[in-house]
Design a protein around this motif. Structure first.
Motif, PDB file in Angstrom:
ATOM      1  N   ARG A  89     -22.312 -30.834   3.048  1.00  0.00           N
ATOM      2  CA  ARG A  89     -21.193 -31.582   3.645  1.00  0.00           C
ATOM      3  C   ARG A  89     -20.135 -31.756   2.552  1.00  0.00           C
ATOM      4  NH1 ARG A  89     -23.468 -36.979   5.593  1.00  0.00           N
ATOM      5  NH2 ARG A  89     -24.628 -36.780   3.655  1.00  0.00           N
ATOM      6  N   PHE A  90     -18.881 -31.612   2.918  1.00  0.00           N
ATOM      7  CA  PHE A  90     -17.807 -31.554   1.921  1.00  0.00           C
ATOM      8  C   PHE A  90     -16.630 -32.359   2.454  1.00  0.00           C
ATOM      9  CE2 PHE A  90     -14.296 -29.733  -0.422  1.00  0.00           C
ATOM     10  CZ  PHE A  90     -14.812 -29.212  -1.595  1.00  0.00           C
ATOM     11  N   LEU A  91     -16.252 -33.394   1.724  1.00  0.00           N
ATOM     12  CA  LEU A  91     -15.091 -34.215   2.084  1.00  0.00           C
ATOM     13  C   LEU A  91     -13.864 -33.576   1.450  1.00  0.00           C
ATOM     14  CD1 LEU A  91     -14.373 -36.927   3.525  1.00  0.00           C
ATOM     15  CD2 LEU A  91     -14.491 -37.995   1.252  1.00  0.00           C
ATOM     16  N   TYR A  92     -12.837 -33.275   2.240  1.00  0.00           N
ATOM     17  CA  TYR A  92     -11.689 -32.522   1.727  1.00  0.00           C
ATOM     18  C   TYR A  92     -10.389 -33.185   2.162  1.00  0.00           C
ATOM     19  CZ  TYR A  92     -10.856 -30.620   6.452  1.00  0.00           C
ATOM     20  OH  TYR A  92     -10.577 -30.484   7.785  1.00  0.00           O
ATOM     21  N   GLN A  93      -9.286 -32.704   1.599  1.00  0.00           N
ATOM     22  CA  GLN A  93      -7.980 -33.163   2.060  1.00  0.00           C
ATOM     23  C   GLN A  93      -7.330 -32.061   2.887  1.00  0.00           C
ATOM     24  OE1 GLN A  93      -5.847 -34.047  -1.634  1.00  0.00           O
ATOM     25  NE2 GLN A  93      -4.935 -32.013  -1.640  1.00  0.00           N
ATOM     26  N   GLY A  94      -6.744 -32.479   3.994  1.00  0.00           N
ATOM     27  CA  GLY A  94      -6.027 -31.563   4.862  1.00  0.00           C
ATOM     28  C   GLY A  94      -4.722 -32.209   5.287  1.00  0.00           C
ATOM     29  N   MET A  95      -3.932 -31.441   6.002  1.00  0.00           N
ATOM     30  CA  MET A  95      -2.588 -31.932   6.316  1.00  0.00           C
ATOM     31  C   MET A  95      -2.026 -31.205   7.524  1.00  0.00           C
ATOM     32  SD  MET A  95       0.684 -31.954   3.794  1.00  0.00           S
ATOM     33  CE  MET A  95       0.303 -30.280   3.401  1.00  0.00           C
ATOM     34  N   ASP A  96      -1.279 -31.924   8.332  1.00  0.00           N
ATOM     35  CA  ASP A  96      -0.548 -31.320   9.444  1.00  0.00           C
ATOM     36  C   ASP A  96       0.346 -30.202   8.891  1.00  0.00           C
ATOM     37  OD1 ASP A  96       1.179 -30.645  11.465  1.00  0.00           O
ATOM     38  OD2 ASP A  96       1.816 -32.709  11.887  1.00  0.00           O
ATOM     39  N   PRO A  97       0.122 -28.947   9.318  1.00  0.00           N
ATOM     40  CA  PRO A  97       0.897 -27.831   8.750  1.00  0.00           C
ATOM     41  C   PRO A  97       2.401 -28.004   8.925  1.00  0.00           C
ATOM     42  CG  PRO A  97      -0.874 -27.017  10.160  1.00  0.00           C
ATOM     43  CD  PRO A  97      -0.831 -28.507  10.340  1.00  0.00           C
TER      44      PRO A  97
ATOM     45  N   ALA B 185       4.659 -36.621  -1.906  1.00  0.00           N
ATOM     46  CA  ALA B 185       4.888 -37.413  -0.693  1.00  0.00           C
ATOM     47  C   ALA B 185       4.304 -36.741   0.549  1.00  0.00           C
ATOM     48  CB  ALA B 185       6.385 -37.651  -0.512  1.00  0.00           C
ATOM     49  N   LEU B 186       3.482 -35.727   0.376  1.00  0.00           N
ATOM     50  CA  LEU B 186       2.908 -35.040   1.535  1.00  0.00           C
ATOM     51  C   LEU B 186       1.816 -35.897   2.184  1.00  0.00           C
ATOM     52  CD1 LEU B 186       2.676 -31.391   0.128  1.00  0.00           C
ATOM     53  CD2 LEU B 186       4.369 -32.329   1.727  1.00  0.00           C
ATOM     54  N   PRO B 187       1.686 -35.786   3.514  1.00  0.00           N
ATOM     55  CA  PRO B 187       0.777 -36.689   4.252  1.00  0.00           C
ATOM     56  C   PRO B 187      -0.676 -36.200   4.296  1.00  0.00           C
ATOM     57  CG  PRO B 187       1.990 -35.335   5.799  1.00  0.00           C
ATOM     58  CD  PRO B 187       2.502 -34.964   4.418  1.00  0.00           C
ATOM     59  N   TRP B 188      -1.305 -36.095   3.135  1.00  0.00           N
ATOM     60  CA  TRP B 188      -2.706 -35.663   3.096  1.00  0.00           C
ATOM     61  C   TRP B 188      -3.613 -36.716   3.711  1.00  0.00           C
ATOM     62  CZ3 TRP B 188      -3.636 -30.750   1.820  1.00  0.00           C
ATOM     63  CH2 TRP B 188      -2.726 -30.068   0.984  1.00  0.00           C
ATOM     64  N   ARG B 189      -4.640 -36.224   4.430  1.00  0.00           N
ATOM     65  CA  ARG B 189      -5.666 -37.057   5.053  1.00  0.00           C
ATOM     66  C   ARG B 189      -7.019 -36.456   4.661  1.00  0.00           C
ATOM     67  NH1 ARG B 189      -1.532 -39.186   5.625  1.00  0.00           N
ATOM     68  NH2 ARG B 189      -0.518 -40.009   7.483  1.00  0.00           N
ATOM     69  N   LEU B 190      -8.081 -37.241   4.778  1.00  0.00           N
ATOM     70  CA  LEU B 190      -9.406 -36.736   4.422  1.00  0.00           C
ATOM     71  C   LEU B 190     -10.234 -36.448   5.671  1.00  0.00           C
ATOM     72  CD1 LEU B 190     -10.288 -39.165   1.495  1.00  0.00           C
ATOM     73  CD2 LEU B 190      -8.938 -37.046   1.439  1.00  0.00           C
ATOM     74  N   GLY B 191     -10.860 -35.290   5.687  1.00  0.00           N
ATOM     75  CA  GLY B 191     -11.792 -34.921   6.751  1.00  0.00           C
ATOM     76  C   GLY B 191     -13.061 -34.353   6.132  1.00  0.00           C
ATOM     77  N   LEU B 192     -14.072 -34.140   6.958  1.00  0.00           N
ATOM     78  CA  LEU B 192     -15.365 -33.678   6.449  1.00  0.00           C
ATOM     79  C   LEU B 192     -15.760 -32.369   7.125  1.00  0.00           C
ATOM     80  CD1 LEU B 192     -17.942 -35.148   4.785  1.00  0.00           C
ATOM     81  CD2 LEU B 192     -18.923 -34.821   7.045  1.00  0.00           C
TER      82      LEU B 192
ATOM     83  N   ALA C   3      -8.469 -31.442  17.476  1.00  0.00           N
ATOM     84  CA  ALA C   3      -7.383 -30.469  17.301  1.00  0.00           C
ATOM     85  C   ALA C   3      -7.471 -29.854  15.906  1.00  0.00           C
ATOM     86  CB  ALA C   3      -6.038 -31.174  17.467  1.00  0.00           C
ATOM     87  N   ALA C   4      -6.989 -28.621  15.779  1.00  0.00           N
ATOM     88  CA  ALA C   4      -6.933 -27.961  14.464  1.00  0.00           C
ATOM     89  C   ALA C   4      -5.815 -28.629  13.661  1.00  0.00           C
ATOM     90  CB  ALA C   4      -6.679 -26.474  14.640  1.00  0.00           C
ATOM     91  N   TRP C   5      -6.177 -29.716  12.983  1.00  0.00           N
ATOM     92  CA  TRP C   5      -5.154 -30.595  12.395  1.00  0.00           C
ATOM     93  C   TRP C   5      -4.674 -30.126  11.026  1.00  0.00           C
ATOM     94  CZ3 TRP C   5      -6.326 -33.537   7.905  1.00  0.00           C
ATOM     95  CH2 TRP C   5      -7.672 -33.511   7.510  1.00  0.00           C
ATOM     96  N   THR C   6      -5.357 -29.159  10.412  1.00  0.00           N
ATOM     97  CA  THR C   6      -4.960 -28.689   9.077  1.00  0.00           C
ATOM     98  C   THR C   6      -5.246 -27.197   8.951  1.00  0.00           C
ATOM     99  OG1 THR C   6      -5.301 -28.962   6.696  1.00  0.00           O
ATOM    100  CG2 THR C   6      -7.230 -29.306   8.095  1.00  0.00           C
ATOM    101  N   LYS C   7      -4.425 -26.508   8.185  1.00  0.00           N
ATOM    102  CA  LYS C   7      -4.728 -25.124   7.808  1.00  0.00           C
ATOM    103  C   LYS C   7      -5.224 -25.066   6.376  1.00  0.00           C
ATOM    104  CE  LYS C   7      -1.613 -22.710  10.950  1.00  0.00           C
ATOM    105  NZ  LYS C   7      -0.192 -22.308  11.080  1.00  0.00           N
ATOM    106  N   SER C   8      -4.901 -26.074   5.582  1.00  0.00           N
ATOM    107  CA  SER C   8      -5.388 -26.140   4.210  1.00  0.00           C
ATOM    108  C   SER C   8      -6.728 -26.854   4.162  1.00  0.00           C
ATOM    109  CB  SER C   8      -4.393 -26.903   3.321  1.00  0.00           C
ATOM    110  OG  SER C   8      -3.391 -26.040   2.829  1.00  0.00           O
ATOM    111  N   ILE C   9      -7.660 -26.272   3.432  1.00  0.00           N
ATOM    112  CA  ILE C   9      -8.908 -26.962   3.090  1.00  0.00           C
ATOM    113  C   ILE C   9      -8.772 -27.169   1.585  1.00  0.00           C
ATOM    114  CG2 ILE C   9     -11.423 -26.892   3.114  1.00  0.00           C
ATOM    115  CD1 ILE C   9     -10.219 -26.726   5.937  1.00  0.00           C
ATOM    116  N   SER C  10      -8.378 -28.386   1.213  1.00  0.00           N
ATOM    117  CA  SER C  10      -7.900 -28.636  -0.147  1.00  0.00           C
ATOM    118  C   SER C  10      -8.763 -29.684  -0.845  1.00  0.00           C
ATOM    119  CB  SER C  10      -6.423 -29.060  -0.043  1.00  0.00           C
ATOM    120  OG  SER C  10      -5.843 -29.318  -1.291  1.00  0.00           O
ATOM    121  N   HIS C  11      -8.440 -29.963  -2.076  1.00  0.00           N
ATOM    122  CA  HIS C  11      -9.167 -30.807  -3.039  1.00  0.00           C
ATOM    123  C   HIS C  11     -10.165 -31.789  -2.407  1.00  0.00           C
ATOM    124  CE1 HIS C  11      -8.796 -32.792  -7.230  1.00  0.00           C
ATOM    125  NE2 HIS C  11      -9.921 -33.193  -6.674  1.00  0.00           N
ATOM    126  N   GLY C  12     -11.426 -31.653  -2.784  1.00  0.00           N
ATOM    127  CA  GLY C  12     -12.447 -32.547  -2.259  1.00  0.00           C
ATOM    128  C   GLY C  12     -13.745 -32.390  -3.008  1.00  0.00           C
TER     129      GLY C  12
END
Ligand SMILES: *[C@@H]1O[C@H](CO)[C@@H](O)[C@H](O)[C@H]1NC(C)=O
Ligand SMILES: *[C@@H]1O[C@H](CO)[C@@H](O)[C@H](O)[C@H]1NC(C)=O
Length: 359
Positions: free
Chosen positions: A327-335, A344-351, A299-308
């Motif tokens: 390959r780039f490991l980044y932080q994303g988040m449920d919009p 306190a935002l629920p950032w997760r890491l994806g690649l 699923a498109a789990w994040t709209k932000s491609i953030s710090h990584g």
């Protein structure tokens, strides 16, 4: 600095197609140059690494730095919750194993408790030591002879013993001093940082003096008209096979007109040189929701491609990356979760994996 990117990118693209790089050996198709493309396309995994149900009550895992050495991925990241930040280490040998990799919280090591965030790991060959660079209110570092022994990191020391340099305090406004990043060439080690107020700074010291002797910073780039366009999380790499203006890659995280995070990119012939636009717009970004697709079934789990960070297999202080299939490991988040207290935002890491390599 935002006025000429399309023209520069067009000129640049013409230059590279006319001048194939010599000596590029790692590419699949030897007739094409081993260089960065002027636009990027990526495929993303789902979230791979997030907080564990372990009593720490973390809200997010953020700001990863990653190396892959001898078949093992080593990841250091920030742990975040409303009460503040610290650091975590984990390792795994395949992406499939990442979600279940045990966490070693670095507040158990001599790095200690309190505010530590946004790590960068590299091997400083002259000292035969791993360095972990992070922010603790200053630009801090710890060292360790063995990246596999997370208890072995030293207590924090700082690059600026006199505190925040005056050029930063006089430009930071209401921002924060964040995201320290070290890269060295043969003679000089450079320390980059950002201020969440539209400025990118750089200090330097001799490789022979590192980590001591960091100079007063200079402003490398600024955007005071739109501070969000030059926000934080800067990365500088040397490009394997990169020639001329393609020798170094600079990536900076921005906050877009849609309020989502994304990355812009520039290149230069020198770490302390002039940075030329490569893919630095919302329409032609380094990595943004509009050039990232999700793997089939994800699923498109994040709209932000953030710090990584780029997954580095060359691990020393020169931070060399292979432009062939980044390959780039980044932080994303449920919009839907993006409101509220930032820490306190629920950032997760994806690649994300580059799918349009020029090689
Ligand atoms: C990787 O393997 C080489 C050769 O065995 C060894 O010298 C080196 O220390 C290893 N690196 C890490 C980070 O484990
Ligand atoms: C992986 O991390 C654990 C700590 O969680 C550490 O004890 C172990 O040595 C690490 N393994 C490798 C191969 O780095």
């Amino acid at each position: 600095m935002r006025s000429l990117p399309l023209l520069v990118a067009a000129l640049w693209a013409g230059t590279v197609s006319a001048v194939p790089a010599k000596g590029a050996s790692s590419c699949v198709t030897p007739s094409k140059p081993s260089v960065l493309p002027s636009s990027f396309k990526w495929t993303s995994t789902g979230p791979l690494i997030g907080p564990k149900d372990d009593g720490r009550n973390l809200a997010g895992i953020k700001d990863p730095t990653i190396v892959q050495v001898n078949g093992t991925y080593h990841v250091f990241a920030s742990t975040a919750k409303a009460e503040g930040y610290n650091l975590v280490y984990l390792n795994f040998t395949s992406l499939a194993a990442a979600p279940s990799a045990p966490f070693y919280y670095l507040d158990q090591s001599p790095i200690g408790t309190g505010y530590r965030a946004a790590p960068q790991v590299f091997y400083f060959a002259p000292h035969k030591l791993w360095y972990l660079v992070y922010q603790n209110g200053n630009a801090a570092y710890s060292t360790n002879p063995d990246i596999s022994n997370p208890a072995g990191w030293t207590a924090p020391q700082v690059f600026y013993p006199a505190g925040m340099p005056s050029i930063i305090s006089s430009n930071i406004g209401n921002g924060y001093w964040v995201d320290m990043w070290v890269i060295c060439d043969a003679q000089t080690c450079h320390l980059f940082s950002s201020d969440d107020n539209g400025h990118l700074y750089r200090s330097q010291t001799k490789v022979a003096d590192f980590p001591a002797g960091m100079s007063e910073p200079v402003i490398v780039m600024e955007d005071t008209a739109n501070i969000y366009a030059l926000w934080e999380a800067s990365l500088v790499y040397s490009v394997k096979g990169g020639k001329g203006e393609q020798k170094y890659l600079l990536v900076i995280e921005a906050i877009g007109s849609d309020s989502e995070r994304y990355f812009r990119a520039w290149t230069s012939d020198k770490i302390d040189g002039t940075w030329k636009a490569l893919a630095d717009t919302e329409a032609n970004p380094f990595a943004r929701a509009n050039n990232v697709v999700f793997e089939e079934g994800v699923a498109a789990w994040t709209k932000s491609i953030s710090h990584g960070e780029v997954v580095r297999t060359s691990v020393d202080q020169r931070l060399e990356i292979d432009p062939c299939g980044i390959r780039f490991l980044y932080q994303g988040m449920d919009p839907k979760a993006s409101g509220g207290e930032y820490n306190a935002l629920p950032w997760r890491l994806g690649l994300i994996t580059q799918t349009n390599s020029a090689c």
